[in-house]
Design a protein around this motif. Sequence first.
Motif, PDB file in Angstrom:
ATOM      1  N   TYR A 132       0.801  -1.226   0.000  1.00 48.55           N
ATOM      2  CA  TYR A 132       0.000   0.000   0.000  1.00 48.55           C
ATOM      3  C   TYR A 132       0.837   1.282   0.000  1.00 48.55           C
ATOM      4  CZ  TYR A 132      -4.595  -2.157   0.467  1.00 48.55           C
ATOM      5  OH  TYR A 132      -5.754  -2.841   0.227  1.00 48.55           O
ATOM      6  N   GLY A 133       2.057   1.228   0.536  1.00 49.59           N
ATOM      7  CA  GLY A 133       2.907   2.427   0.570  1.00 49.59           C
ATOM      8  C   GLY A 133       2.251   3.556   1.338  1.00 49.59           C
ATOM      9  N   ASP A 134       1.994   4.677   0.652  1.00 48.15           N
ATOM     10  CA  ASP A 134       1.418   5.857   1.321  1.00 48.15           C
ATOM     11  C   ASP A 134      -0.107   5.837   1.405  1.00 48.15           C
ATOM     12  OD1 ASP A 134       3.832   6.896   1.894  1.00 48.15           O
ATOM     13  OD2 ASP A 134       3.916   8.305   0.203  1.00 48.15           O
ATOM     14  N   ASP A 135      -0.748   4.840   0.794  1.00 51.17           N
ATOM     15  CA  ASP A 135      -2.214   4.771   0.807  1.00 51.17           C
ATOM     16  C   ASP A 135      -2.687   4.132   2.127  1.00 51.17           C
ATOM     17  OD1 ASP A 135      -4.902   4.517   0.342  1.00 51.17           O
ATOM     18  OD2 ASP A 135      -4.733   2.902  -1.133  1.00 51.17           O
ATOM     19  N   TRP A 136      -2.615   4.907   3.201  1.00 53.48           N
ATOM     20  CA  TRP A 136      -2.969   4.365   4.523  1.00 53.48           C
ATOM     21  C   TRP A 136      -4.469   4.172   4.691  1.00 53.48           C
ATOM     22  CZ3 TRP A 136       0.602   6.403   9.002  1.00 53.48           C
ATOM     23  CH2 TRP A 136       1.916   6.000   8.721  1.00 53.48           C
ATOM     24  N   GLU A 137      -5.240   4.957   3.936  1.00 55.67           N
ATOM     25  CA  GLU A 137      -6.703   4.802   3.996  1.00 55.67           C
ATOM     26  C   GLU A 137      -7.093   3.389   3.553  1.00 55.67           C
ATOM     27  OE1 GLU A 137     -10.296   6.299   1.317  1.00 55.67           O
ATOM     28  OE2 GLU A 137      -9.082   7.980   2.036  1.00 55.67           O
ATOM     29  N   GLY A 138      -6.524   2.969   2.432  1.00 57.90           N
ATOM     30  CA  GLY A 138      -6.796   1.622   1.906  1.00 57.90           C
ATOM     31  C   GLY A 138      -6.210   0.537   2.793  1.00 57.90           C
ATOM     32  N   LEU A 139      -4.982   0.799   3.297  1.00 57.96           N
ATOM     33  CA  LEU A 139      -4.282  -0.176   4.142  1.00 57.96           C
ATOM     34  C   LEU A 139      -5.102  -0.534   5.381  1.00 57.96           C
ATOM     35  CD1 LEU A 139      -1.826  -1.673   5.467  1.00 57.96           C
ATOM     36  CD2 LEU A 139      -0.927   0.558   6.092  1.00 57.96           C
ATOM     37  N   PHE A 140      -5.564   0.494   6.108  1.00 60.20           N
ATOM     38  CA  PHE A 140      -6.256   0.210   7.372  1.00 60.20           C
ATOM     39  C   PHE A 140      -7.711  -0.204   7.156  1.00 60.20           C
ATOM     40  CE2 PHE A 140      -2.520   2.542   8.800  1.00 60.20           C
ATOM     41  CZ  PHE A 140      -2.076   1.651   9.780  1.00 60.20           C
ATOM     42  N   GLU A 141      -8.240   0.114   5.968  1.00 63.40           N
ATOM     43  CA  GLU A 141      -9.568  -0.436   5.646  1.00 63.40           C
ATOM     44  C   GLU A 141      -9.450  -1.944   5.424  1.00 63.40           C
ATOM     45  OE1 GLU A 141     -13.034   0.135   2.352  1.00 63.40           O
ATOM     46  OE2 GLU A 141     -12.035   1.940   3.073  1.00 63.40           O
ATOM     47  N   ALA A 142      -8.363  -2.361   4.782  1.00 61.11           N
ATOM     48  CA  ALA A 142      -8.135  -3.801   4.554  1.00 61.11           C
ATOM     49  C   ALA A 142      -7.897  -4.531   5.874  1.00 61.11           C
ATOM     50  CB  ALA A 142      -6.949  -3.999   3.618  1.00 61.11           C
ATOM     51  N   ILE A 143      -7.249  -3.837   6.827  1.00 64.23           N
ATOM     52  CA  ILE A 143      -6.933  -4.452   8.136  1.00 64.23           C
ATOM     53  C   ILE A 143      -8.208  -4.754   8.938  1.00 64.23           C
ATOM     54  CG2 ILE A 143      -5.977  -3.838  10.431  1.00 64.23           C
ATOM     55  CD1 ILE A 143      -3.815  -4.916   8.629  1.00 64.23           C
ATOM     56  N   THR A 144      -9.326  -4.041   8.660  1.00 62.97           N
ATOM     57  CA  THR A 144     -10.563  -4.261   9.439  1.00 62.97           C
ATOM     58  C   THR A 144     -11.048  -5.709   9.341  1.00 62.97           C
ATOM     59  OG1 THR A 144     -11.825  -3.433   7.560  1.00 62.97           O
ATOM     60  CG2 THR A 144     -11.456  -1.909   9.378  1.00 62.97           C
ATOM     61  N   GLY A 145     -10.674  -6.402   8.274  1.00 62.33           N
ATOM     62  CA  GLY A 145     -11.049  -7.820   8.145  1.00 62.33           C
ATOM     63  C   GLY A 145     -10.562  -8.657   9.318  1.00 62.33           C
ATOM     64  N   TYR A 146      -9.453  -8.219   9.929  1.00 66.85           N
ATOM     65  CA  TYR A 146      -8.856  -8.932  11.069  1.00 66.85           C
ATOM     66  C   TYR A 146      -9.845  -8.999  12.241  1.00 66.85           C
ATOM     67  CZ  TYR A 146      -5.264 -10.002  14.634  1.00 66.85           C
ATOM     68  OH  TYR A 146      -4.534 -10.582  15.638  1.00 66.85           O
ATOM     69  N   GLY A 147     -10.487  -7.864  12.519  1.00 71.76           N
ATOM     70  CA  GLY A 147     -11.482  -7.810  13.602  1.00 71.76           C
ATOM     71  C   GLY A 147     -12.694  -8.665  13.296  1.00 71.76           C
ATOM     72  N   LEU A 148     -13.157  -8.612  12.028  1.00 72.70           N
ATOM     73  CA  LEU A 148     -14.321  -9.399  11.622  1.00 72.70           C
ATOM     74  C   LEU A 148     -14.035 -10.894  11.745  1.00 72.70           C
ATOM     75  CD1 LEU A 148     -17.192  -9.491  10.396  1.00 72.70           C
ATOM     76  CD2 LEU A 148     -16.125  -9.501   8.143  1.00 72.70           C
ATOM     77  N   GLY A 149     -12.843 -11.300  11.322  1.00 68.88           N
ATOM     78  CA  GLY A 149     -12.447 -12.714  11.423  1.00 68.88           C
ATOM     79  C   GLY A 149     -12.422 -13.182  12.867  1.00 68.88           C
ATOM     80  N   GLY A 150     -11.820 -12.356  13.736  1.00 70.98           N
ATOM     81  CA  GLY A 150     -11.731 -12.700  15.156  1.00 70.98           C
ATOM     82  C   GLY A 150     -13.093 -12.838  15.804  1.00 70.98           C
ATOM     83  N   SER A 151     -13.986 -11.878  15.530  1.00 72.98           N
ATOM     84  CA  SER A 151     -15.286 -11.900  16.209  1.00 72.98           C
ATOM     85  C   SER A 151     -16.225 -12.958  15.635  1.00 72.98           C
ATOM     86  CB  SER A 151     -15.950 -10.517  16.150  1.00 72.98           C
ATOM     87  OG  SER A 151     -16.080 -10.110  14.823  1.00 72.98           O
ATOM     88  N   SER A 152     -16.106 -13.269  14.324  1.00 73.78           N
ATOM     89  CA  SER A 152     -16.994 -14.295  13.757  1.00 73.78           C
ATOM     90  C   SER A 152     -16.649 -15.679  14.303  1.00 73.78           C
ATOM     91  CB  SER A 152     -16.958 -14.284  12.226  1.00 73.78           C
ATOM     92  OG  SER A 152     -15.637 -14.404  11.759  1.00 73.78           O
ATOM     93  N   MET A 153     -15.349 -15.938  14.495  1.00 76.11           N
ATOM     94  CA  MET A 153     -14.954 -17.221  15.093  1.00 76.11           C
ATOM     95  C   MET A 153     -15.339 -17.266  16.573  1.00 76.11           C
ATOM     96  SD  MET A 153     -13.905 -18.983  12.678  1.00 76.11           S
ATOM     97  CE  MET A 153     -14.943 -18.016  11.597  1.00 76.11           C
ATOM     98  N   ALA A 154     -15.247 -16.114  17.230  1.00 72.57           N
ATOM     99  CA  ALA A 154     -15.634 -16.027  18.643  1.00 72.57           C
ATOM    100  C   ALA A 154     -17.108 -16.368  18.803  1.00 72.57           C
ATOM    101  CB  ALA A 154     -15.361 -14.624  19.164  1.00 72.57           C
ATOM    102  N   LEU A 155     -17.910 -15.911  17.845  1.00 71.01           N
ATOM    103  CA  LEU A 155     -19.349 -16.175  17.877  1.00 71.01           C
ATOM    104  C   LEU A 155     -19.616 -17.681  17.887  1.00 71.01           C
ATOM    105  CD1 LEU A 155     -22.365 -15.266  17.458  1.00 71.01           C
ATOM    106  CD2 LEU A 155     -21.896 -15.371  15.020  1.00 71.01           C
ATOM    107  N   PHE A 156     -18.977 -18.397  16.954  1.00 72.30           N
ATOM    108  CA  PHE A 156     -19.189 -19.840  16.873  1.00 72.30           C
ATOM    109  C   PHE A 156     -18.594 -20.567  18.087  1.00 72.30           C
ATOM    110  CE2 PHE A 156     -19.687 -18.771  12.329  1.00 72.30           C
ATOM    111  CZ  PHE A 156     -20.937 -19.339  12.138  1.00 72.30           C
ATOM    112  N   GLY A 157     -17.435 -20.095  18.545  1.00 72.71           N
ATOM    113  CA  GLY A 157     -16.807 -20.704  19.725  1.00 72.71           C
ATOM    114  C   GLY A 157     -17.678 -20.562  20.955  1.00 72.71           C
ATOM    115  N   ARG A 158     -18.245 -19.372  21.116  1.00 73.99           N
ATOM    116  CA  ARG A 158     -19.101 -19.077  22.265  1.00 73.99           C
ATOM    117  C   ARG A 158     -20.401 -19.892  22.220  1.00 73.99           C
ATOM    118  NH1 ARG A 158     -18.169 -17.794  27.186  1.00 73.99           N
ATOM    119  NH2 ARG A 158     -17.977 -15.638  27.763  1.00 73.99           N
ATOM    120  N   VAL A 159     -21.046 -19.882  21.057  1.00 69.14           N
ATOM    121  CA  VAL A 159     -22.343 -20.573  20.926  1.00 69.14           C
ATOM    122  C   VAL A 159     -22.147 -22.084  21.024  1.00 69.14           C
ATOM    123  CG1 VAL A 159     -24.302 -21.023  19.389  1.00 69.14           C
ATOM    124  CG2 VAL A 159     -23.412 -18.711  19.601  1.00 69.14           C
ATOM    125  N   GLY A 160     -21.205 -22.621  20.237  1.00 70.30           N
ATOM    126  CA  GLY A 160     -20.958 -24.070  20.243  1.00 70.30           C
ATOM    127  C   GLY A 160     -20.525 -24.567  21.610  1.00 70.30           C
ATOM    128  N   GLY A 161     -19.543 -23.873  22.201  1.00 67.05           N
ATOM    129  CA  GLY A 161     -19.042 -24.252  23.524  1.00 67.05           C
ATOM    130  C   GLY A 161     -20.104 -24.107  24.597  1.00 67.05           C
TER     131      GLY A 161
END
Length: 597
Positions: A132-161
């Motif tokens: 991304y270089g200097d395009d930090w807007e795009g860089l940190f928008e792409a990073i938001t997937g990290y939070g979504l991945g973490g919380s979606s797995m947490a949802l299944f872990g919490r419900v299943g467990g």
Amino acid sequence: ATSFLFTEYQYVGVFMIAFAILIFVFLGSVEGFSTKGQACTYDQQKMCKPALATAAFSTVSFLLGAITSVLSGFLGMKIATYANARTTLEARKSVGKAFIVAFRSGAVMGFLLAANGLLVLFIAINLFKLYYGDDWEGLFEAITGYGLGGSSMALFGRVGGGIYTKAADVGADLVGKVERNIPEDDPRNPAVIADNVGDNVGDIAGMGSDLFGSYAESSCAALVVASISSFGINHEFTSMLYPLLISSIGILVCLITTLFATDIFEVKAVKEIEPSLKKQLIISTVLMTVGIAIVSWIGLPSSFTIYNFGAQKVVKNWQLFLCVAVGLWAGLIIGFVTEYYTSNAYSPVQDVADSCRTGAATNVIFGLALGYKSVIIPIFAIAVSIFVSFSFAAMYGIAVAALGMLSTIATGLAIDAYGPISDNAGGIAEMAGMSHRIRERTDALDAAGNTTAAIGKGFAIGSAALVSLALFGAFVSRAGITTVDVLTPKVFIGLIVGAMLPYWFSAMTMKSVGSAALKMVEEVRRQFNTIPGLMEGTTKPDYATCVKISTDASIKEMIPPGALVMLTPLIVGIFFGVETLSGVLAGSLVSGVQYRL
């Protein structure tokens, strides 16, 4: 426990890949899968990376977040299952020795989760930066997937467990303790292994994934807002990573705090256990306040601007310090209020116990009333922290307030994981036929753990409320909505439907637990009635069938609630537009926080 988690992860893995494809298709199709650069959203004069790149990197960060979440839960469970037998053995010597083993094991899980989350996020940012270089807007928008991945797995872990552990718990207690009058964790009870496994997959692996999800989301929400503020525009990398600095100083603070419980103030008697755990929360909060002040002074410029719904708001570094500090102290207040309402040392629980004299009906009424009443003070604490942090630094302030609440996550998880480890240690003592004295010691550890586990849940809920609001702010900013007008029919319909969703979700999970518990009770009764010599202890029960009932129920039943949560925003957004979706998100946030507390 391992076999259950592997089965769960196989199902979740399929969902993860399917959802990753969906993310890539939706984000990539914004510009018709074009590989050409596009004008930046917030600065039309600049050129940013193509939408296809954002789609690809968002998908990668989603998978990274999901894998880290799964790993956090799994490793936590591994530590807990190694620790419980060691705790039982140490209980032969003294209650203090057993406490140290249980608490240190919980601390290992806490540090592992906090460090894993921080490390993976930091590496991902630096690797994405190469493209991304200097395009930090795009860089940190792409990073938001990290939070979504973490919380979606947490949802299944919490419900299943959760379904697994409660089905086993109800089956073991109803038939074993109530009908057959045998002690808890008695090896004659067919559901006893499933019950002990449930503590690990629900309270340890589920809780680990849950707190990791909140941590990842609050970091990502703060980074997105910062990327379109002066930090991102002027490319100030240290200031940009302020959310990560908060978390890293938190790990150091928790390390020092842990030494107070295990080395400085050693537990010698049963009555010292609960005060020792409560001291952990107070010490970590006080030290963390100092840590945040140092990080804010060194890592931030004295004055900067924060994006606030289309305008840039001037903020001072001391104001940002106060935002984090107010979240941190609100977390402590929520923790202690939760403890007041759940500990047998105080009047609320004593009143509920007293109500049992007139039967189960009055007990249920008193219990429900107590649950509703316990919401009041935490909600005011969350409201005050939202008002203060938003007044100082808009949506970025709320995101860092959530991070403040989660900054002592390692200590919070140590206290939380300590409970199930002590519970299992008691189970092992009972099943191994060890002396009554050892069982009394592990029960004392477990009793303190039950109360302090509620404190951990209070932290998780409070931070989730702030995180949800910060993410809602990031969504509204990104969707170009300046105000959400409740008086427009589209938004109001969304609000009502959104407020209903937590009840729909809860109805699904409660029905799942009920039907699984019913099968478990029938199976335990069948074994007691048909296996000769089971009550006398001359033959072993069929543990595997009970484990299979819990496993099958939780795997099958966790999919519909998970799908409801994950697909609702997509369906509402596609068919009814972003205004209705903003109403749905706001409604479910307000309703869900009360319900969860």
